[in-house]
Design an enzyme around this catalytic site. Structure first.
Site, PDB file in Angstrom:
ATOM      1  N   GLY A   1       0.879  -1.060  -0.109  1.00 44.63           N
ATOM      2  CA  GLY A   1      -0.093   0.041   0.014  1.00 44.63           C
ATOM      3  C   GLY A   1       1.033   1.251   0.010  1.00 44.63           C
ATOM      4  CG  ASP A   2       3.328   2.070   3.253  1.00 47.72           C
ATOM      5  OD1 ASP A   2       2.426   2.671   3.610  1.00 47.72           O
ATOM      6  OD2 ASP A   2       4.183   1.384   3.979  1.00 47.72           O
ATOM      7  CB  CYS A   3       5.005   0.224  -3.002  1.00 44.87           C
ATOM      8  SG  CYS A   3       6.467  -0.034  -2.420  1.00 44.87           S
TER       9      CYS A   3
END
Length: 73
Positions: free
Chosen positions: A15-17
């Protein structure tokens, strides 16, 4: 937009990427659909490695992944 089909190893950091890629491309002036395509690929690639930082890839690798991805989820 459908995601890319990959073999998941570890979802940590996906999700961060995805979020970082979308925001970066959108702020650079990319159309939302293009930013989403890159973000989907970044999120997909992130889950193919174990650990939260190991799934980060260079843009050239992401573009090569997109170009070679014939299968989408």
């Amino acid at each position: 937009m459908p995601g890319f089909a990959v073999e998941e190893v570890d979802p940590t950091g996906a999700g961060d990427c995805f979020g970082a890629a979308f925001v970066c491309f959108w702020l650079r002036g990319a159309a939302p659909a293009e930013a989403l395509r890159i973000a989907n690929a970044c999120g997909a690639l992130a889950v193919t490695r174990k650990g939260p930082m190991e799934g980060i890839h260079r843009l050239a690798d992401v573009e090569a992944f997109i170009a070679g991805a014939g299968t989408r989820a």
